[in-house]
Design an enzyme around this catalytic site. Structure first.
Site, PDB file in Angstrom:
ATOM      1  N   LYS A  60      23.071   6.199   6.744  1.00  0.00           N
ATOM      2  CA  LYS A  60      23.733   5.106   7.473  1.00  0.00           C
ATOM      3  C   LYS A  60      25.081   4.857   6.716  1.00  0.00           C
ATOM      4  O   LYS A  60      25.103   4.623   5.541  1.00  0.00           O
ATOM      5  CB  LYS A  60      22.471   3.907   7.352  1.00  0.00           C
ATOM      6  CG  LYS A  60      21.254   4.153   7.892  1.00  0.00           C
ATOM      7  CD  LYS A  60      20.220   3.004   7.984  1.00  0.00           C
ATOM      8  CE  LYS A  60      19.900   3.015   6.453  1.00  0.00           C
ATOM      9  NZ  LYS A  60      18.763   1.766   6.228  1.00  0.00           N
ATOM     10  N   THR A  77      23.292  -9.990   8.275  1.00  0.00           N
ATOM     11  CA  THR A  77      22.796  -8.869   8.521  1.00  0.00           C
ATOM     12  C   THR A  77      21.507  -8.571   7.695  1.00  0.00           C
ATOM     13  O   THR A  77      21.168  -7.311   7.190  1.00  0.00           O
ATOM     14  CB  THR A  77      23.865  -7.751   7.991  1.00  0.00           C
ATOM     15  OG1 THR A  77      24.120  -8.129   6.622  1.00  0.00           O
ATOM     16  CG2 THR A  77      25.203  -7.837   8.716  1.00  0.00           C
ATOM     17  N   GLY A 114      18.078  -7.543   6.744  1.00  0.00           N
ATOM     18  CA  GLY A 114      16.763  -6.965   7.590  1.00  0.00           C
ATOM     19  C   GLY A 114      17.474  -5.730   8.461  1.00  0.00           C
ATOM     20  O   GLY A 114      16.637  -5.386   9.549  1.00  0.00           O
ATOM     21  N   THR A 115      18.829  -5.504   8.432  1.00  0.00           N
ATOM     22  CA  THR A 115      19.237  -4.557   9.199  1.00  0.00           C
ATOM     23  C   THR A 115      18.588  -3.175   9.263  1.00  0.00           C
ATOM     24  O   THR A 115      18.418  -2.591  10.079  1.00  0.00           O
ATOM     25  CB  THR A 115      20.855  -4.309   8.887  1.00  0.00           C
ATOM     26  OG1 THR A 115      21.806  -6.000   9.172  1.00  0.00           O
ATOM     27  CG2 THR A 115      21.397  -3.482  10.132  1.00  0.00           C
ATOM     28  N   GLY A 116      18.445  -2.725   7.916  1.00  0.00           N
ATOM     29  CA  GLY A 116      17.919  -1.556   7.686  1.00  0.00           C
ATOM     30  C   GLY A 116      16.605  -1.225   8.170  1.00  0.00           C
ATOM     31  O   GLY A 116      16.107  -0.373   8.669  1.00  0.00           O
ATOM     32  N   CYS A 117      15.842  -2.222   7.838  1.00  0.00           N
ATOM     33  CA  CYS A 117      14.303  -2.186   8.282  1.00  0.00           C
ATOM     34  C   CYS A 117      14.455  -2.241   9.789  1.00  0.00           C
ATOM     35  O   CYS A 117      13.343  -1.691  10.419  1.00  0.00           O
ATOM     36  CB  CYS A 117      13.551  -3.654   7.863  1.00  0.00           C
ATOM     37  SG  CYS A 117      13.738  -3.928   6.180  1.00  0.00           S
TER      38      CYS A 117
HETATM   39  O1  PXL Z   1      15.964  -4.660   3.635  1.00  0.00           O
HETATM   40  C1  PXL Z   1      15.268  -4.269   2.741  1.00  0.00           C
HETATM   41  C2  PXL Z   1      13.922  -4.824   2.510  1.00  0.00           C
HETATM   42  C3  PXL Z   1      12.638  -4.476   2.804  1.00  0.00           C
HETATM   43  N1  PXL Z   1      11.432  -5.165   2.549  1.00  0.00           N
HETATM   44  C4  PXL Z   1      11.352  -6.250   2.229  1.00  0.00           C
HETATM   45  C5  PXL Z   1      12.621  -7.020   1.851  1.00  0.00           C
HETATM   46  C6  PXL Z   1      13.988  -6.285   1.927  1.00  0.00           C
HETATM   47  C7  PXL Z   1      15.134  -6.921   1.786  1.00  0.00           C
HETATM   48  O2  PXL Z   1      15.026  -7.965   1.426  1.00  0.00           O
HETATM   49  O3  PXL Z   1      12.691  -8.215   1.602  1.00  0.00           O
HETATM   50  C8  PXL Z   1      10.192  -7.094   1.895  1.00  0.00           C
END
Ligand code: PXL
Length: 275
Positions: free
Chosen positions: A175, A208, A210-213
């Site tokens: 990414k 942003t 939580g963008t990756g999740c």
């Molecule tokens: O974005 C990565 C991530 C994944 N999982 C949890 C998170 C985070 C970022 O803060 O808290 C539980």
């Protein structure tokens, strides 16, 4: 019509923007039935991570068994796994249930710097999880840690993607969100033969979290519905672009992305409300 299901194996973000919460919201918006196995509980808000409570590996194992022995799943996503013991359990269970649509988001560090993966667990991630991954979705810092390549240029990105492919992931999505480019963000998709580039306009926002999740959850949901990896990545890119663009006002720090945005905009288009 049979219900398509997706399982996320990840940590809880009490603030609702990342982790399990982002994954389930994304699955729901993309018409996939969401299930979860929790690996850790974080006390977290838009300002940062206040505490991390990992689950015992046996608790992770039993949650996955509960799903594997009854409901099954069309796709699996892994997020925050925290330690090597949990990584090993997750890898064993994926093999045991012969789950193939596996998206590994190699989560390491939260935006504020809190560690979501113990340093010594990086090698377990490479050794046990990448070989069972259909898709791995690192950002640039994660790809650097996993491959040892310092990433500045496109050639560096391609080199890192090739190493991740050699480690066992069948598709690598590197990414571009952490790129220096102020205008655009370019994601690289490598399938062992070709490099495909997905470009989008870079949006100026601090919201942003939580963008990756969300992005990897959208890929997972699309795979659950039968899309191939290219279609899944293209749709996930659209989903995350509007989720960042249609900002929400939540909290005082780095706010969450807007999981409603994709469907709300689509329904406006269908009903002509924005003409
Ligand atoms: O974005 C990565 C991530 C994944 N999982 C949890 C998170 C985070 C970022 O803060 O808290 C539980």
């Amino acid at each position: 019509m049979t219900t398509k299901k997706a399982l996320t194996i990840a940590g809880s973000d009490s603030g609702g923007g990342a982790g399990i919460q982002a994954d389930i919201k994304t699955f729901q918006e993309l018409d996939v039935f969401g299930m979860s196995a929790l690996t850790a509980v974080t006390a977290q808000n838009t300002l940062g991570v206040q505490a991390v409570f990992p689950m015992n590996a046996d608790a992770v194992k039993q949650q996955i068994d509960s799903i594997g022995k009854d409901m099954g799943t069309e796709a699996v996503k892994t997020g925050m796994l925290f330690n090597a013991e949990i990584i090993q359990v997750v890898s064993e269970k994926i093999k045991q249930y012969k789950w193939k649509n596996v998206v590994v988001d190699p989560v390491m560090i939260a935006k504020g710097g809190a560690s979501l993966l113990e340093r010594e667990a990086t090698s377990a991630l490479k050794q046990y999880l990448l070989p069972v991954a259909l898709v791995v979705t690192p950002n640039i810092p994660e790809a650097e840690v996993l491959t040892g390549v310092s990433i500045q240029t496109i050639t560096d990105k391609e080199k890192a993607a090739m190493i991740l492919y050699e480690l066992g992931a069948k598709y690598v999505v590197l990414k571009g969100g952490h790129d220096e480019d102020p205008e655009k963000s370019v994601d690289l998709l490598y399938d062992g033969t070709e490099f495909n580039y997905f470009q989008s306009q870079r949006l100026q926002t601090k919201n942003t979290h939580g963008t990756g999740c969300t992005f990897s959850a959208a890929i997972t949901a699309e795979l659950a519905k039968g899309s191939n990896v290219y279609q899944a990545v293209a749709k996930a890119k659209e989903f995350i672009q509007v989720a960042i663009q249609e900002e929400l006002v939540v909290g005082n720090g780095h706010g969450p992305t807007n999981h409603w945005a994709y469907n709300r905009l689509r329904s406006q288009d269908l009903h002509g409300e924005n003409r």
